[in-house]
Design a protein around this motif. Structure first.
Motif, PDB file in Angstrom:
ATOM      1  N   UNK A   1       0.839  -1.198   0.000  1.00 41.18           N
ATOM      2  CA  UNK A   1       0.000   0.000   0.000  1.00 41.18           C
ATOM      3  C   UNK A   1       0.869   1.241   0.000  1.00 41.18           C
ATOM      4  N   UNK A   2       0.668   2.087  -0.985  1.00 40.88           N
ATOM      5  CA  UNK A   2       1.434   3.328  -1.092  1.00 40.88           C
ATOM      6  C   UNK A   2       0.496   4.522  -1.004  1.00 40.88           C
ATOM      7  N   UNK A   3       1.035   5.659  -0.584  1.00 41.48           N
ATOM      8  CA  UNK A   3       0.338   6.930  -0.712  1.00 41.48           C
ATOM      9  C   UNK A   3       1.062   7.714  -1.791  1.00 41.48           C
ATOM     10  N   UNK A   4       0.345   7.991  -2.880  1.00 46.03           N
ATOM     11  CA  UNK A   4       0.930   8.662  -4.031  1.00 46.03           C
ATOM     12  C   UNK A   4       0.267  10.018  -4.216  1.00 46.03           C
ATOM     13  N   UNK A   5       1.082  11.053  -4.334  1.00 54.23           N
ATOM     14  CA  UNK A   5       0.566  12.407  -4.524  1.00 54.23           C
ATOM     15  C   UNK A   5       0.776  12.820  -5.971  1.00 54.23           C
ATOM     16  N   UNK A   6      -0.227  13.484  -6.537  1.00 53.81           N
ATOM     17  CA  UNK A   6      -0.228  13.849  -7.962  1.00 53.81           C
ATOM     18  C   UNK A   6      -0.357  15.358  -8.098  1.00 53.81           C
ATOM     19  N   UNK A   7       0.516  15.940  -8.908  1.00 59.61           N
ATOM     20  CA  UNK A   7       0.519  17.381  -9.113  1.00 59.61           C
ATOM     21  C   UNK A   7      -0.570  17.858 -10.056  1.00 59.61           C
ATOM     22  N   UNK A   8      -0.533  19.125 -10.386  1.00 61.89           N
ATOM     23  CA  UNK A   8      -1.553  19.805 -11.187  1.00 61.89           C
ATOM     24  C   UNK A   8      -1.628  19.205 -12.594  1.00 61.89           C
ATOM     25  N   UNK A 216       3.816  12.100 -10.390  1.00 59.35           N
ATOM     26  CA  UNK A 216       3.221  11.349  -9.287  1.00 59.35           C
ATOM     27  C   UNK A 216       4.373  10.903  -8.394  1.00 59.35           C
ATOM     28  N   UNK A 217       4.224  11.056  -7.050  1.00 64.61           N
ATOM     29  CA  UNK A 217       5.327  10.765  -6.142  1.00 64.61           C
ATOM     30  C   UNK A 217       4.852   9.939  -4.953  1.00 64.61           C
ATOM     31  N   UNK A 218       5.656   8.972  -4.571  1.00 68.49           N
ATOM     32  CA  UNK A 218       5.436   8.182  -3.369  1.00 68.49           C
ATOM     33  C   UNK A 218       5.895   9.020  -2.177  1.00 68.49           C
ATOM     34  N   UNK A 219       4.972   9.366  -1.264  1.00 71.82           N
ATOM     35  CA  UNK A 219       5.325  10.289  -0.192  1.00 71.82           C
ATOM     36  C   UNK A 219       6.217   9.638   0.865  1.00 71.82           C
ATOM     37  N   UNK A 220       6.268   8.320   0.905  1.00 72.83           N
ATOM     38  CA  UNK A 220       7.123   7.642   1.882  1.00 72.83           C
ATOM     39  C   UNK A 220       8.556   7.504   1.380  1.00 72.83           C
ATOM     40  N   UNK A 221       8.711   7.073   0.128  1.00 73.21           N
ATOM     41  CA  UNK A 221      10.057   6.832  -0.402  1.00 73.21           C
ATOM     42  C   UNK A 221      10.620   8.021  -1.182  1.00 73.21           C
TER      43      UNK A 221
END
Length: 241
Positions: A1-8, A216-221
């Motif tokens: 399970x990952x938390x992925x953040x996506x920009x504009x 898109x970026x994995x906020x943990x790694x």
């Protein structure tokens, strides 16, 4: 399970498809969209359709961007805004000429449901633009600042990197959360096309509205994946350039 953040995203559905594939997104991943889904490239309605559908399949947290709020005003209140029109709104207006009234209402409902910010259990704050209250997001007096503010990022850029967080001049806003993830102000303005960290603030807007990629970026790694530059994916369009 990952938390992925996506920009504009700014209407760049092709880029959104690319980053989902390159990051190998699965249904077990949590996706945090930082807002500005629309305005710029020609597929703003399709971007909203894609995310609305995606929310039925996996955990998606959708933050409100300033362009999303401007679109809502136009769709729901028929508000004309010449400044919006010149900053990506024209492509959106043209794209909606072929959208049904039923779909428009679905988009209105989605835009009204967007979150101003998201704070996770690890004290990581996700917000489109920033906030100004020195006591944090719960005390922000003007909610519009969550998707319009630029002072948080400007302060981060100007901060003396040798200053300790316990210094009396250190920005109090930076001490309230472990990490803050934002979009809104493209890092291409400082000559970058990958996510930029200043203090505990990560800016993930890599200029997809213009000639940069979507990220898109994995906020943990902190591993990230990017699309091709949007002006190459939409080579026959102007975007916000």
């Amino acid at each position: 399970m990952r938390t992925l953040v996506i920009g504009d995203i700014h209407g760049g559905l092709r880029a959104l498809h690319q980053i989902m594939e390159r990051a190998k997104v699965t249904k077990s991943d949590t996706l945090v969209f930082l807002g500005d889904y629309v305005d710029g490239w020609s597929q703003s309605p399709q971007v909203l359709d894609f995310i609305i559908d995606l929310k039925t399949k996996q955990n998606c947290i959708c933050i409100r961007g300033n362009h999303d709020d401007l679109l809502l005003e136009w769709l729901d209140e028929s508000k004309d805004n010449l400044l919006w029109y010149k900053h990506g709104g024209e492509a959106t207006v043209l794209a909606y000429e072929s959208v049904s009234e039923k779909t428009k209402q679905q988009h209105i409902d989605f835009l009204k449901s967007l979150d101003n910010y998201y704070l996770d259990a690890q004290r990581r704050l996700f917000v489109h633009a920033g906030f100004t209250n020195m006591n944090g997001v719960d005390f922000e007096y003007f909610p519009g600042l969550f998707y319009w503010d630029r002072t948080l990022w400007e302060t981060a850029l100007a901060l003396d990197t040798t200053m300790k967080s316990n210094h009396p001049f250190y920005p109090k806003r930076f001490t309230l959360y472990d990490e803050i993830y934002i979009g809104h102000t493209p890092v291409t303005r400082i000559g970058e096309t990958t996510p930029v960290q200043k203090a505990n603030i990560w800016n993930v807007d890599t200029g997809a509205a213009f000639k940069g990629p979507l990220t898109i970026m994995d906020v943990d790694t902190k591993e990230f994946w990017q699309s091709e530059p949007l002006d190459q994916l939409y080579f026959d369009e102007r975007g916000r350039n």
